[in-house]
Design an enzyme around this catalytic site. Structure first.
Site, PDB file in Angstrom:
ATOM      1  N   ASN A   1       1.755  -8.113  -0.967  1.00 46.19           N
ATOM      2  CA  ASN A   1       2.547  -7.046  -1.574  1.00 46.19           C
ATOM      3  C   ASN A   1       2.964  -6.097  -0.456  1.00 46.19           C
ATOM      4  OD1 ASN A   1       3.547  -4.875  -2.988  1.00 46.19           O
ATOM      5  ND2 ASN A   1       1.578  -4.264  -3.872  1.00 46.19           N
TER       6      ASN A   1
ATOM      7  N   LYS B   1       4.971  -3.614  -0.537  1.00 43.45           N
ATOM      8  CA  LYS B   1       5.241  -2.232  -0.968  1.00 43.45           C
ATOM      9  C   LYS B   1       6.539  -1.722  -0.323  1.00 43.45           C
ATOM     10  CE  LYS B   1       0.326  -1.758  -1.740  1.00 43.45           C
ATOM     11  NZ  LYS B   1      -0.868  -0.930  -1.767  1.00 43.45           N
TER      12      LYS B   1
ATOM     13  N   HIS C   1       1.413  -2.547 -11.108  1.00 39.26           N
ATOM     14  CA  HIS C   1       0.584  -2.153  -9.969  1.00 39.26           C
ATOM     15  C   HIS C   1       0.105  -0.712 -10.172  1.00 39.26           C
ATOM     16  CE1 HIS C   1      -0.612  -1.019  -5.931  1.00 39.26           C
ATOM     17  NE2 HIS C   1      -0.776  -2.313  -5.715  1.00 39.26           N
TER      18      HIS C   1
ATOM     19  N   GLU D   1      -0.008   1.734  -8.288  1.00 35.77           N
ATOM     20  CA  GLU D   1       0.899   2.765  -7.752  1.00 35.77           C
ATOM     21  C   GLU D   1       2.035   3.036  -8.727  1.00 35.77           C
ATOM     22  OE1 GLU D   1       1.448   0.814  -4.006  1.00 35.77           O
ATOM     23  OE2 GLU D   1      -0.633   1.283  -3.503  1.00 35.77           O
TER      24      GLU D   1
ATOM     25  N   GLU E   1      -7.469  -5.090  -9.420  1.00 38.46           N
ATOM     26  CA  GLU E   1      -7.399  -4.201  -8.266  1.00 38.46           C
ATOM     27  C   GLU E   1      -8.057  -2.867  -8.592  1.00 38.46           C
ATOM     28  OE1 GLU E   1      -4.045  -5.458  -5.426  1.00 38.46           O
ATOM     29  OE2 GLU E   1      -3.174  -4.109  -6.893  1.00 38.46           O
TER      30      GLU E   1
ATOM     31  N   GLY F   1      -5.937   0.361  -0.295  1.00 36.29           N
ATOM     32  CA  GLY F   1      -5.497   1.110   0.879  1.00 36.29           C
ATOM     33  C   GLY F   1      -6.549   2.054   1.437  1.00 36.29           C
TER      34      GLY F   1
ATOM     35  N   SER G   1      -7.927  -3.694  -0.255  1.00 38.96           N
ATOM     36  CA  SER G   1      -8.472  -3.783   1.104  1.00 38.96           C
ATOM     37  C   SER G   1      -8.978  -5.176   1.475  1.00 38.96           C
ATOM     38  CB  SER G   1      -9.563  -2.726   1.321  1.00 38.96           C
ATOM     39  OG  SER G   1      -9.008  -1.427   1.203  1.00 38.96           O
TER      40      SER G   1
HETATM   41  P1  PGA Z   1      -4.357  -3.000   0.150  1.00 42.95           P
HETATM   42  O1  PGA Z   1      -3.373  -3.030  -1.116  1.00 42.95           O
HETATM   43  O2  PGA Z   1      -4.656  -4.440   0.509  1.00 42.95           O
HETATM   44  O3  PGA Z   1      -3.584  -2.302   1.231  1.00 42.95           O
HETATM   45  O4  PGA Z   1      -5.589  -2.271  -0.260  1.00 42.95           O
HETATM   46  C1  PGA Z   1      -3.581  -3.934  -2.162  1.00 42.95           C
HETATM   47  C2  PGA Z   1      -2.539  -3.723  -3.230  1.00 42.95           C
HETATM   48  O5  PGA Z   1      -2.178  -2.565  -3.492  1.00 42.95           O
HETATM   49  O6  PGA Z   1      -2.046  -4.689  -3.838  1.00 42.95           O
END
Ligand code: PGA
Length: 252
Positions: A9, A11, A95, A97, A167, A173, A213
């Site tokens: 992803n 983003k 997601h 976010e 997630e 992140g 992560s």
């Molecule tokens: P990350 O993001 O691997 O940077 O923690 C995962 C995601 O948001 O899908």
């Protein structure tokens, strides 16, 4: 019997030329991988150009969001058919976010998932609890709410071509991964919700990814869990080299 699926992803990152360069490098690095399904999710503007680079290869294309209407006066939105037209097989829906910054709800997730299926686009539906939910012992209640309402009215056939991404929001992140045991525990719970909604047989075939992560050095341990069928990778998917290492960690 479940083919692991590793999705990157990206983003809000990469211009068209950066995206093209990155997938060209990735394509070479994972050229010999056939036991893992590999997916990349660039921004809308880079989808079509990336699709050209991925043609006749082993990497699938995903968008990061979709709207549920086919066409009309919905300024700024993109329809499932448009994503198919640009070369997408998958779309990430719900997601955290988008739930946090763009008012995504279980209801909108469900509408988007239904619209995606109606156009042959496979949804990757994201679910996950916040840190305060986990600390208050509400993890299962939140996951139940996200899963049951997110997949509402999907047929058994549709759920079989849906991917659920677990997630935990506190792991995205932050560099803080759920332990392999914590991930396995929630994945088992999600599979039990699918069994309750469909059947044991259907539930045993749906792929459940872990996200939050995931890095080259923790991927193998997470992937070794019996109910972890792949990963949704943010930060570590931006570099072709580290993403390819995660893909290889999923090869069993
Ligand atoms: P990350 O993001 O691997 O940077 O923690 C995962 C995601 O948001 O899908």
């Amino acid at each position: 019997m479940r083919t692991p699926i590793i999705a990157g992803n990206w983003k809000l990152n990469k211009t068209i030329s950066e995206a093209v360069e990155s997938v060209a490098a990735l394509r070479t690095l994972v050229a010999d991988v056939n036991e893992v399904e590999i997916v990349v999710a660039p921004t809308f503007t880079a989808l079509f150009a990336v699709a050209q680079v991925l043609e006749n290869g082993n990497i699938r294309l995903s968008a990061q969001d979709v709207f549920w209407e086919d066409r009309g006066a919905f300024t700024g939105e993109v329809s499932p058919a448009m994503l198919k037209d640009a070369g997408c097989d998958y779309v990430i829906i719900g997601h955290s976010e988008r739930r946090q910054y763009f008012s995504e709800t279980n209801e909108s997730v469900n509408r988007k998932a239904k619209a995606a299926h109606a156009h042959g686009l496979k949804p990757i539906i994201c679910v996950g609890e916040q840190l305060e939910d986990r600390e208050a012992g509400r993890t299962e209640a939140v996951i139940r709410d996200h899963v049951i309402n997110g997949i509402a009215e999907l047929s058994a056939d549709q759920i079989l071509s849906t991917v659920i991404a677990y997630e935990p929001v506190w792991a995205i992140g932050t560099g803080k991964t759920a332990t392999a045991d914590e991930a396995q525990e929630v994945h088992t719970f999600i599979r039990s919700l699918l069994a309750e909604t469909y059947s044991d047989e259907v539930a045993s075939q749906v792929r459940i990814q872990y996200g939050g992560s995931v890095k080259p050095d923790n991927a193998a341990e997470l992937m070794a869990q019996p109910d972890v069928d792949g990963a949704l990778v943010g930060g570590a998917s931006l570099e072709a080299e580290s993403f390819a290492q995660i893909v290889k960690a999923a090869c069993r």
